[in-house]
Scaffold this motif. Structure first.
Motif, PDB file in Angstrom:
ATOM      1  N   ARG A  60       5.997  -0.637   6.120  1.00  9.79           N
ATOM      2  CA  ARG A  60       6.852   0.221   6.484  1.00  9.79           C
ATOM      3  C   ARG A  60       7.575  -0.714   7.814  1.00  9.79           C
ATOM      4  O   ARG A  60       8.849  -0.626   7.532  1.00  9.79           O
ATOM      5  CB  ARG A  60       6.538   1.365   6.805  1.00  9.79           C
ATOM      6  N   THR A  61       7.522  -1.255   8.539  1.00  6.24           N
ATOM      7  CA  THR A  61       7.654  -2.240   9.366  1.00  6.24           C
ATOM      8  C   THR A  61       8.056  -3.379   8.947  1.00  6.24           C
ATOM      9  O   THR A  61       9.237  -3.876   9.133  1.00  6.24           O
ATOM     10  CB  THR A  61       6.696  -2.260  11.013  1.00  6.24           C
ATOM     11  N   ALA A  62       7.382  -3.883   8.074  1.00  7.88           N
ATOM     12  CA  ALA A  62       7.893  -5.177   7.328  1.00  7.88           C
ATOM     13  C   ALA A  62       9.367  -4.999   7.059  1.00  7.88           C
ATOM     14  O   ALA A  62      10.049  -5.455   6.268  1.00  7.88           O
ATOM     15  CB  ALA A  62       6.587  -6.040   6.606  1.00  7.88           C
ATOM     16  N   ILE A  63       9.255  -3.185   5.806  1.00  7.49           N
ATOM     17  CA  ILE A  63      10.198  -3.614   4.609  1.00  7.49           C
ATOM     18  C   ILE A  63      11.510  -3.652   5.756  1.00  7.49           C
ATOM     19  O   ILE A  63      12.439  -3.732   5.582  1.00  7.49           O
ATOM     20  CB  ILE A  63      10.099  -2.460   4.604  1.00  7.49           C
ATOM     21  N   VAL A  64      11.533  -2.658   7.238  1.00  2.02           N
ATOM     22  CA  VAL A  64      12.733  -2.346   8.275  1.00  2.02           C
ATOM     23  C   VAL A  64      13.452  -3.827   8.999  1.00  2.02           C
ATOM     24  O   VAL A  64      14.089  -4.235   8.576  1.00  2.02           O
ATOM     25  CB  VAL A  64      12.355  -1.519   9.198  1.00  2.02           C
ATOM     26  N   ASP A  65      11.918  -4.575   9.182  1.00  6.36           N
ATOM     27  CA  ASP A  65      12.125  -6.223   9.517  1.00  6.36           C
ATOM     28  C   ASP A  65      13.022  -7.605   8.171  1.00  6.36           C
ATOM     29  O   ASP A  65      13.869  -7.391   8.813  1.00  6.36           O
ATOM     30  CB  ASP A  65      11.058  -6.704   9.721  1.00  6.36           C
ATOM     31  N   ALA A  66      12.339  -6.814   7.282  1.00  2.00           N
ATOM     32  CA  ALA A  66      12.985  -7.423   6.322  1.00  2.00           C
ATOM     33  C   ALA A  66      14.341  -7.791   6.137  1.00  2.00           C
ATOM     34  O   ALA A  66      15.890  -8.489   5.644  1.00  2.00           O
ATOM     35  CB  ALA A  66      11.806  -8.050   5.001  1.00  2.00           C
ATOM     36  N   ALA A 110      -2.013   0.115   6.667  1.00  2.00           N
ATOM     37  CA  ALA A 110      -1.462  -0.165   6.450  1.00  2.00           C
ATOM     38  C   ALA A 110      -0.358  -0.479   5.690  1.00  2.00           C
ATOM     39  O   ALA A 110       0.457  -0.512   5.991  1.00  2.00           O
ATOM     40  CB  ALA A 110      -2.607  -0.975   5.102  1.00  2.00           C
ATOM     41  N   VAL A 111      -0.158   1.453   6.027  1.00  2.00           N
ATOM     42  CA  VAL A 111       1.242   2.035   5.878  1.00  2.00           C
ATOM     43  C   VAL A 111       2.391   1.885   6.654  1.00  2.00           C
ATOM     44  O   VAL A 111       3.802   1.157   6.107  1.00  2.00           O
ATOM     45  CB  VAL A 111       0.757   3.291   5.576  1.00  2.00           C
ATOM     46  N   LEU A 170       0.716   7.261   1.726  1.00  2.75           N
ATOM     47  CA  LEU A 170      -0.564   8.458   2.601  1.00  2.75           C
ATOM     48  C   LEU A 170      -0.902   7.481   2.865  1.00  2.75           C
ATOM     49  O   LEU A 170      -1.438   6.531   3.609  1.00  2.75           O
ATOM     50  CB  LEU A 170      -1.740   8.622   0.754  1.00  2.75           C
ATOM     51  N   GLY A 171      -1.561   8.578   4.209  1.00  5.52           N
ATOM     52  CA  GLY A 171      -1.582   8.486   5.798  1.00  5.52           C
ATOM     53  C   GLY A 171      -3.137   9.002   5.141  1.00  5.52           C
ATOM     54  O   GLY A 171      -4.014   9.425   7.006  1.00  5.52           O
ATOM     55  N   PRO A 208       0.711  -1.121  -0.014  1.00  3.70           N
ATOM     56  CA  PRO A 208      -0.224  -0.183  -0.271  1.00  3.70           C
ATOM     57  C   PRO A 208       0.938   1.466   0.045  1.00  3.70           C
ATOM     58  O   PRO A 208      -0.034   2.448   0.134  1.00  3.70           O
ATOM     59  CB  PRO A 208      -1.127  -0.288   1.460  1.00  3.70           C
ATOM     60  N   LEU A 209       1.853   0.969   0.183  1.00  2.00           N
ATOM     61  CA  LEU A 209       2.713   2.264  -0.559  1.00  2.00           C
ATOM     62  C   LEU A 209       2.475   3.115  -1.975  1.00  2.00           C
ATOM     63  O   LEU A 209       2.093   2.584  -2.651  1.00  2.00           O
ATOM     64  CB  LEU A 209       4.854   1.727   0.205  1.00  2.00           C
TER      65      LEU A 209
END
Length: 436
Positions: A377-383, A372-373, A364-365, A327-328
């Motif tokens: 973001r968190t999932a990307i940083v964790d990965a 979801a955004v 978008l906020g 959703p980014l």
């Protein structure tokens, strides 16, 4: 608190909750940030700024300064919000290659004025961003690989200090404060004007090229190849875009500071990628630098995250190339290095970045997208935990982060000691306080 004394000193420039125009005046550029300030003051000049700081010091109320609010972080309850957009003077000395600009001046206006003389400041990608906040936070420019941080180009600051005194700060008369203001944030004084070096830029070459998302592997490989040998005059960004109501796209943005023919040669690798949707590469002047990415110049409800990447390994490819953007709205990788990685003996608090790339995630906020955004973001940083250093440029901090993420421990300690010595009562409050 009635602020009657302040209203009497600055008639017509002080807005309080309930006044017409207060909510709009208190709203930052980043609409996802809420600012429940106690008052908003529109300063007309440096004398107004001094009056506000003197009042705040006596009343025990902090002052938060924002020309635009691009770097707003919240945490400003019960503060006076000082708007400095009316301090927008520009003076260009083409012979000395120096600009002096007021605190409320945008980069778009500076670039237009400097570009008329074949010169450029160390501007970023968005012409609506204010020069002052960007610069005191370091300021990462299209030209930083060649010339370093925008903060390193500053010759002098005109300020109002925490005692409400107007001063000019240079490396000679106050080296500690000069060092801190060059990239250490706006937590130490209210800047009313600054003087900085300009650089020759008679012609630039570059622009944006977009392809369908099916070309993503080819574009990413080209990005890796170009950045592996790019001279410091060339800056390239890899972009994945998911614009609402449009198919996913992949792109490359580039700026070359030098001969256009050499720029074409350096970017010729992109010609081997077929089916471009648009190819806007060409020759342009410094005044048109904002057209490359065409970022929004009106306030928007954005949610972002930045991380410094140590490499572009398999985890980066899997997470940023193989997985969807949504959703980014944007995944961006910026090439760093060059002068950004060099230690300068005369540099400011914004020291070098060793990592070769910067990851920037943007969404978008909006109410139906925000959670979801944030999760993405968190999932990307964790990965990417093995490929990110944890540090980040100050101007890329988000409201859930602290200033400590932008500085090494020695720099942070020095900044905190200076803050405690120069502003023990916390009269001046930056977007990301160094003592926070």
């Amino acid at each position: 608190m009635t602020f009657d004394e302040l209203r009497g000193a600055l008639p017509g420039r002080v807005l309080l909750p309930g006044d017409e125009g207060f909510e709009n005046a208190a709203r930052p550029w980043t609409l996802t940030v809420v600012q429940p300030v106690a008052a908003v003051v529109h300063a007309a000049d440096a004398y107004d700024v001094a009056a506000v700081v003197q009042y705040a010091r006596g009343a025990g109320v902090p002052v938060v300064t924002q020309p635009t609010g691009h770097g707003a972080a919240g945490g400003v309850a019960d503060a006076i919000l000082l708007r400095t957009r009316q301090l927008d003077t520009i003076e260009i000395d083409p012979a000395r290659r120096v600009a002096r600009v007021g605190a409320g001046t945008s980069w778009g206006r500076v670039q237009a004025a400097a570009g008329a003389h074949g010169l450029t400041g160390l501007a970023g990608s968005n012409p609506a961003v204010g020069v002052t906040g960007y610069t005191v936070g370091g300021g990462m420019s299209w030209f930083s690989r060649k010339h370093g941080w925008a903060s390193d180009a500053v010759r002098a600051f005109e300020i109002v200090d925490a005692e409400g005194l107007r001063r000019r700060v240079t490396a000679q008369d106050d080296p500690d404060l000069f060092w801190a203001l060059r990239g250490g944030s706006g937590d130490f004084a209210v800047v009313t004007a600054l003087e900085f070096d300009l650089f020759p830029a008679p012609e630039l070459f570059g622009g944006r090229v977009l392809w369908p998302a099916t070309r993503i592997r080819e574009v990413f490989e080209a990005f890796q190849e170009i950045t592996a040998t790019a001279p410091d005059e060339l800056t390239v960004w890899f972009q994945r875009l998911q614009i609402p109501d449009a198919p996913p796209m992949v792109g490359m943005d580039a700026v070359y500071l030098g001969d256009p023919d050499q720029g074409r040669t350096l970017l010729a690798r992109l010609d081997a990628i077929g089916d471009p949707i648009i190819d806007k590469r060409g020759v342009f002047g410094a005044a048109h630098i904002g057209a490359i990415t065409a970022e929004p110049t009106d306030p928007s409800p954005s949610l972002s995250r930045a991380e410094q990447l140590t490499e572009l390994g398999d985890a980066v490819i899997k997470t940023l190339i193989d997985e969807p953007v949504a959703p980014l709205a944007n995944l961006q990788i910026r090439h760093l290095g060059g002068a950004l990685a060099e230690h300068r003996a005369d540099g400011g608090a914004r020291g070098p970045i060793a990592e070769p790339y910067l990851l920037y995630c943007l969404g978008l906020g909006l109410p139906h997208l925000a959670e979801a955004v944030k999760a993405r973001r968190t999932a990307i940083v964790d990965a990417l935990s093995g490929q990110i250093s944890g540090g980040k440029p100050f101007t890329f901090l988000t409201p859930d982060e602290k200033a400590s993420a932008a500085f090494d421990s020695a720099t942070l300690t020095r900044l905190r000691e200076l803050k405690s010595a120069r502003d023990p009562h916390g009269v001046i409050r930056g977007n990301y306080p160094v003592l926070g």
